[in-house]
Design a protein around this motif. Structure first.
Motif, PDB file in Angstrom:
ATOM      1  N   SER A   1       0.843  -1.195   0.000  1.00 46.92           N
ATOM      2  CA  SER A   1       0.000   0.000   0.000  1.00 46.92           C
ATOM      3  C   SER A   1       0.878   1.244   0.000  1.00 46.92           C
ATOM      4  O   SER A   1       2.094   1.169   0.238  1.00 46.92           O
ATOM      5  N   LYS A   2       0.285   2.400  -0.248  1.00 50.65           N
ATOM      6  CA  LYS A   2       1.053   3.646  -0.268  1.00 50.65           C
ATOM      7  C   LYS A   2       1.708   3.920   1.078  1.00 50.65           C
ATOM      8  O   LYS A   2       2.860   4.361   1.143  1.00 50.65           O
ATOM      9  N   SER A   3       0.973   3.663   2.162  1.00 46.27           N
ATOM     10  CA  SER A   3       1.540   3.915   3.491  1.00 46.27           C
ATOM     11  C   SER A   3       2.719   2.991   3.767  1.00 46.27           C
ATOM     12  O   SER A   3       3.722   3.399   4.374  1.00 46.27           O
ATOM     13  N   GLU A   4       2.642   1.746   3.312  1.00 43.84           N
ATOM     14  CA  GLU A   4       3.750   0.804   3.517  1.00 43.84           C
ATOM     15  C   GLU A   4       4.985   1.229   2.715  1.00 43.84           C
ATOM     16  O   GLU A   4       6.111   1.063   3.166  1.00 43.84           O
TER      17      GLU A   4
ATOM     18  N   GLU B   1       6.635   4.108   4.552  1.00 49.92           N
ATOM     19  CA  GLU B   1       7.224   3.770   5.848  1.00 49.92           C
ATOM     20  C   GLU B   1       8.475   2.905   5.739  1.00 49.92           C
ATOM     21  O   GLU B   1       9.214   2.763   6.711  1.00 49.92           O
TER      22      GLU B   1
END
Length: 487
Positions: free
Chosen positions: A276-279, A282
């Motif tokens: 995902s974009k957040s992964e 991060e």
């Protein structure tokens, strides 16, 4: 591969017959491909995608940047193919700059390699190797810095031993590591294809959403992507050891750069499909994150493959860098002992050890990445000067036979992009660029003292002679025969 080496007798200035030895011509087309691919695919593709995504803001624009970086690299490699077949010296762009712009400019270019670029690269890649080897041991824990440094030093020492022992062994190591790193990326690519087939397309529903409109951010994304392509010019540093450079070098360059560009683009497609974009935001190591999520108890296989990838990167850098110093010593821009070759193994042991010692020294620095930033623009200046030399040779050497003749449009395009990158480096990081300029200019007094100053004190000359004799006795090395068209 043939193990025979060329030996011949030459007469010295006083009429004495001196035994000489040459580097073995053992590098085939396949070896050339693995040297380039193995040098290009290091830690960059496993780390850089996050930086590119952060700057571009979207998955589609990130893919576009990776593709443009590949095209830019292909153009530069195309120009280097002509240069490598025109000037068959194992020193890469150092040899081209020397021929086109003279010894001072060539010395400045080499000085950056000696002081910062190549040894720092070896240190950084070896530290990355250590980090990924320790990842399964210190899972979810902080790794002791001393453990990373010691393991990185062990990596450098092992590679140094292999390169001193045999060119064939070092190219064999490069072959194995290249197969491992390509296998790791193929696993990730195939995983992404399977996920796409299962309908995981959330990151591709609005692929350009969030794309930045800031030209500076896009340029920095381009810079970050180019870091992963570093190594495309390394085969030019081994041309004297190729069996058929005119035939094999262009093929190796095109196969390697095309293959790496394809793998990089497909690997990024897989990253954006699986995570995902957040992964992505991060994580600084997307490949390892993919391993955590997709491969269960076998997650450790990705850090292992990345470790092999970086191990091959260290090998490729030491293998090619030692040849630059060897050629520089042959034309009296480095200590003469670095031009010597072992009589049994036909390897440049002194220059290999020199690269290793300087690289080990950089492992003691707390932040060598900052030092690398200081000479970021100098790297592209070096490539630009080499490509500019191609245009110079077209004007000066009109009647010289060229096995490969690049359309003049390509070096012009490459130079235009390079000038833009250099200018932006000063605008985006004036302090770092000024520090890089100072490091580069520090070569001038060194050149004056060590190269131009011929009447050095007799005790100093005797000391140098003692060092040369000591190196010869310790490592059983002698000077090679100079090529017919020496610089």
């Amino acid at each position: 591969m043939a193990e025979s080496s060329k030996r011949g007798d030459v007469k010295s200035s006083n009429g004495e017959v001196v035994k000489t030895i040459d580097l073995k011509k053992t590098i085939t087309l396949l070896n050339g491909v693995t040297i380039i691919v193995g040098s290009m695919i290091g830690s960059g593709i496993f780390i850089s995608p996050t930086g590119v995504y952060l700057k571009t803001g979207s998955s589609a624009s990130s893919i576009l940047i990776w593709l443009l970086c590949g095209i830019y690299t292909m153009i530069g490699a195309y120009c280097y193919a002509e240069l490598g077949c025109l000037i068959k010296r194992s020193a890469g762009d150092y040899a081209y700059v020397y021929e086109a712009f003279g010894p001072l400019v060539a010395f400045i270019r080499m000085w950056i390699d000696v002081i910062v670029t190549r040894p720092c690269n070896v240190a950084i890649i070896s530290l990355t190797f250590a980090q990924y080897v320790l990842e399964p041991i210190y899972y979810m824990c902080n790794q002791p810095p001393i453990a990373r440094q010691l393991l990185a030093a062990a990596c450098i020492l092992i590679i140094t031993f292999v390169n001193c022992w045999s060119v064939k062994a070092s190219t064999r190591v490069q072959d194995i590591c290249t197969y491992a790193k390509v296998s790791a990326l193929i696993i990730i690519i195939m995983t992404g294809i399977v996920k796409l087939g299962m309908g995981y397309t959330i990151n591709w529903e609005s692929p350009f959403e969030g794309t930045t409109t800031n030209a500076g951010d896009m340029t920095m994304a381009f810079y970050t992507g180019l870091f992963a392509y570093t190594g495309w010019s390394y085969l030019n540093c081994m041309v004297e050891e190729m069996k058929d450079p005119v035939k094999d070098m262009p093929r190796a360059i095109f196969i390697s750069c095309g293959l790496v560009t394809l793998i990089y683009v497909l690997a990024n497609v897989s990253y954006f499909t699986i995570l995902s974009k957040s992964e992505i935001f991060e994580s600084n190591a997307l490949a390892v994150r993919v391993g955590y999520q997709m491969y269960g108890v076998m997650w450790w296989i990705i850090p292992l493959f990345v470790a092999l990838s970086t191990f091959g990167g260290v090998n490729g850098t030491i293998l090619t860098t030692s040849r630059i110093f060897l050629v520089a010593a042959q034309i009296d821009q480095m200590p003469k002992c670095l031009a010597m070759i072992n009589t049994k193994f036909s390897t440049p042991i002194p220059s290999v050890l020199f690269v290793a010692i300087v690289s080990l020294g950089y492992l003691l620095f707390p932040d060598i990445f900052t030092l690398m930033n200081y000479v970021g623009f100098v790297t592209w200046l070096t490539f630009g000067l080499a490509v500019l030399s191609l245009i110079y040779f077209r004007i000066k050497w009109k009647k010289v036979e060229r096995p490969i003749r690049v359309n003049i449009v390509f070096p012009i395009i490459y130079l235009a992009v390079t000038v833009f990158l250099i200018i932006f480096a000063f605008i985006g990081g004036p302090f770092e660029s000024m520090m890089g300029t100072l490091i580069m200019m520090s070569a001038i007094p060194v050149y004056w003292i060590c190269v131009l100053w011929k009447r050095k004190p007799k005790p100093f000359n005797r000391m140098l002679e003692s060092i040369n004799i000591g190196v010869q006795k310790m490592f059983l090395v002698i000077l090679p025969a100079m090529p017919e068209k020496a610089m």
